[in-house]
Design a protein around this motif. Structure first.
Motif, short mmCIF file in Angstrom:
data_model
loop_
_atom_site.label_atom_id
_atom_site.label_comp_id
_atom_site.label_asym_id
_atom_site.label_seq_id
_atom_site.Cartn_x
_atom_site.Cartn_y
_atom_site.Cartn_z
N ILE A 109 0.84 -1.21 0.00
CA ILE A 109 0.00 0.00 0.00
C ILE A 109 0.87 1.26 0.00
CG2 ILE A 109 -1.92 1.23 1.09
CD1 ILE A 109 -2.66 -1.27 2.57
N ILE A 110 0.54 2.18 -0.90
CA ILE A 110 1.15 3.51 -0.91
C ILE A 110 0.06 4.49 -0.49
CG2 ILE A 110 2.29 5.26 -2.31
CD1 ILE A 110 3.21 3.13 -4.22
N GLY A 111 0.29 5.19 0.60
CA GLY A 111 -0.74 6.11 1.10
C GLY A 111 -0.21 7.52 1.20
N MET A 136 3.45 8.57 2.81
CA MET A 136 3.94 9.92 2.51
C MET A 136 3.06 10.97 3.18
SD MET A 136 3.68 8.20 -0.62
CE MET A 136 2.66 9.28 -1.56
N GLY A 137 3.64 11.80 3.98
CA GLY A 137 2.89 12.92 4.57
C GLY A 137 1.68 12.45 5.37
N GLY A 138 1.76 11.24 5.92
CA GLY A 138 0.66 10.73 6.73
C GLY A 138 0.97 9.34 7.23
N GLY A 139 0.16 8.86 8.17
CA GLY A 139 0.37 7.53 8.76
C GLY A 139 -0.27 7.45 10.13
N THR A 140 -0.44 8.59 10.74
CA THR A 140 -1.20 8.67 11.98
C THR A 140 -1.68 10.11 12.17
OG1 THR A 140 -1.17 8.35 14.38
CG2 THR A 140 0.88 9.08 13.39
N GLY A 141 -2.84 10.23 12.79
CA GLY A 141 -3.28 11.54 13.24
C GLY A 141 -2.55 11.85 14.54
N ALA A 228 4.98 -4.98 8.86
CA ALA A 228 5.36 -4.76 7.46
C ALA A 228 6.57 -3.83 7.37
CB ALA A 228 4.18 -4.14 6.70
N LYS A 229 7.46 -4.13 6.44
CA LYS A 229 8.56 -3.19 6.15
C LYS A 229 7.93 -1.91 5.64
CE LYS A 229 12.66 -5.88 4.96
NZ LYS A 229 12.29 -7.25 5.31
N THR A 230 8.38 -0.78 6.15
CA THR A 230 7.71 0.49 5.84
C THR A 230 8.71 1.55 5.40
OG1 THR A 230 6.00 -0.02 7.49
CG2 THR A 230 6.20 2.28 6.80
N LEU A 231 8.42 2.15 4.27
CA LEU A 231 9.21 3.29 3.79
C LEU A 231 8.38 4.56 4.04
CD1 LEU A 231 11.54 4.61 2.17
CD2 LEU A 231 10.30 3.99 0.08
N ILE A 232 8.95 5.45 4.84
CA ILE A 232 8.26 6.71 5.17
C ILE A 232 8.92 7.80 4.32
CG2 ILE A 232 7.77 8.35 7.03
CD1 ILE A 232 8.51 5.86 8.95
N ILE A 233 8.10 8.60 3.63
CA ILE A 233 8.65 9.65 2.75
C ILE A 233 7.96 10.97 3.10
CG2 ILE A 233 8.86 10.43 0.35
CD1 ILE A 233 8.82 7.48 -0.51
N TRP A 234 8.76 12.02 3.25
CA TRP A 234 8.16 13.31 3.65
C TRP A 234 8.81 14.46 2.89
CZ3 TRP A 234 5.08 11.07 7.29
CH2 TRP A 234 4.10 11.86 7.88
N GLY A 235 8.10 15.54 2.76
CA GLY A 235 8.66 16.79 2.26
C GLY A 235 9.12 17.63 3.45
N ARG A 236 10.37 18.14 3.39
CA ARG A 236 10.88 18.98 4.48
C ARG A 236 9.95 20.17 4.73
NH1 ARG A 236 15.70 22.61 2.63
NH2 ARG A 236 13.89 23.61 1.69
N GLY A 265 6.94 19.98 -0.58
CA GLY A 265 5.79 20.20 0.30
C GLY A 265 5.08 18.89 0.62
N HIS A 266 3.75 18.91 0.47
CA HIS A 266 2.91 17.79 0.93
C HIS A 266 2.68 16.75 -0.17
CE1 HIS A 266 0.21 15.90 3.71
NE2 HIS A 266 -0.86 16.05 2.94
N TRP A 267 3.30 16.93 -1.33
CA TRP A 267 2.96 16.08 -2.49
C TRP A 267 4.22 15.45 -3.06
CZ3 TRP A 267 -0.48 18.11 -7.12
CH2 TRP A 267 -1.69 17.39 -7.13
N ALA A 268 5.00 14.75 -2.20
CA ALA A 268 6.31 14.21 -2.61
C ALA A 268 6.21 13.38 -3.89
CB ALA A 268 6.89 13.36 -1.48
N GLN A 269 5.14 12.60 -4.01
CA GLN A 269 5.02 11.69 -5.18
C GLN A 269 4.82 12.45 -6.48
OE1 GLN A 269 2.55 12.38 -3.18
NE2 GLN A 269 0.57 12.24 -4.20
N TRP A 270 4.42 13.71 -6.39
CA TRP A 270 4.21 14.55 -7.57
C TRP A 270 5.38 15.51 -7.75
CZ3 TRP A 270 3.41 19.75 -8.86
CH2 TRP A 270 2.73 19.99 -10.07
N GLU A 271 5.84 16.09 -6.63
CA GLU A 271 6.90 17.10 -6.71
C GLU A 271 8.26 16.48 -7.05
OE1 GLU A 271 5.14 18.91 -2.74
OE2 GLU A 271 6.61 20.30 -3.56
#
Ligand SMILES: O=C(O)/C=C/C(=O)/C=C/C=C(\O)C(=O)O
Length: 286
Positions: A109-111, A136-141, A228-236, A265-271
């Protein structure tokens, strides 16, 4: 050469039952590999699987994956809903029902943003169904230790839901990505058309937030349960879900790693689509 996949040619519907209510959900189904990657979009008005991930589908399909983009209830062509409890858990239950209907027993899953919250909700409820997670940019409130919540971008999303004008859209999108000059007039018009196509979604999002302002569960204490192995990706420069939420995920999820893009920003997969796509393929293939 094969013709590129399009939103229209991959558009599908499935009807599930959620809390005794029949829900017709829209998804896109692309590629035919035996390994399935699910993409879950964010919670902005007018978002959809295709709108959030259109730069990321083709490379994964070319690498041999089947890609399923689910439009969560309340977005795009899916039925609308008022969410009175945890929307992350609601989306996770809907994804489970969709996968059962499609006879799919295991997925990566990519979220993105809300999609990350929902992916974690799904992994906690259905650990045996999850291969790898990419958040990316999420995973918990839950709270940021550094930034007053709600963050400025989330306040702008709220304003756009309540008053869907092109001015409010531009105000929101201007802090959504690091370099707003990359946003074209065509992208704004497409997004505005998506927003205005479903006033019922806008009204129900506002109603949901009035009934329960905490739509996204804080999974903080349960993160260590994720195997699950997890890759976390964020925009600085994420002004919607701050970077330190990514650190909370890294501390909590035992088998995780964290990549931060500067000038993002908040859209790493696009930016940063090109690097993002390669990173995802390498991570899934490892
Ligand atoms: O409030 C949160 O934690 C989550 C916020 C979002 O999911 C915002 C996402 C926005 C988009 O992905 C969009 O395309 O507008």
């Amino acid at each position: 050469m094969n013709a590129p996949h399009t939103e229209a040619s991959s558009s599908r519907f499935v009807t599930i039952t959620e809390a005794g209510q029949s829900l017709r959900l829209h998804y896109n189904d692309v590629g035919s590999g035996s390994e399935v990657v699910v993409m879950l979009h964010g919670s902005g008005p007018g978002a959809s699987g295709w709108a959030n991930f259109h730069r990321n589908i083709e490379p994964l399909v070319d690498a041999g994956y089947r890609v399923i983009l689910l439009d969560c209830p309340g977005w795009s062509k899916s039925d609308t809903i008022v969410s009175t409890g945890s929307r992350s858990d609601l989306n996770a239950r809907c994804l489970k029902a969709v996968l059962d209907a499609l006879d799919i027993s295991r997925v990566h899953i990519i979220g993105n943003s809300m999609g990350g919250h929902s992916a974690v909700g799904f992994a906690l409820a259905n650990p045996e169904m999850v291969g790898k997670l990419i958040l990316m940019g999420g995973g918990t409130g839950g709270p940021s230790a550094l930034v007053p919540m709600p963050a400025e971008g989330i306040k702008l999303i709220g304003a756009l839901y309540r008053d869907p004008t092109v001015e409010n859209l531009k105000r929101m999108m201007n802090v959504f990505v690091y370099d707003s000059s990359s946003l074209t007039e065509e992208l704004y018009q497409q997004r505005l058309a998506n927003i205005l196509a479903r006033r019922d979604h806008l009204e129900n999002f506002v109603k949901s937030a009035q009934i329960n302002p905490k739509q996204f569960s804080d999974y903080g204490l349960r993160l260590p349960e994720i195997k699950a192995k997890t890759l976390i990706i964020w925009g600085r420069d994420d002004r919607f879900v701050p970077l330190d939420i990514g650190l909370r995920l890294l501390w909590g999820i035992p088998n995780s790693e964290f990549h931060v893009f500067s000038q993002c920003g908040h859209w790493a997969q696009w930016e940063h689509a090109e690097v993002f796509n390669q990173m995802v393929q390498d991570f899934l293939a490892r």
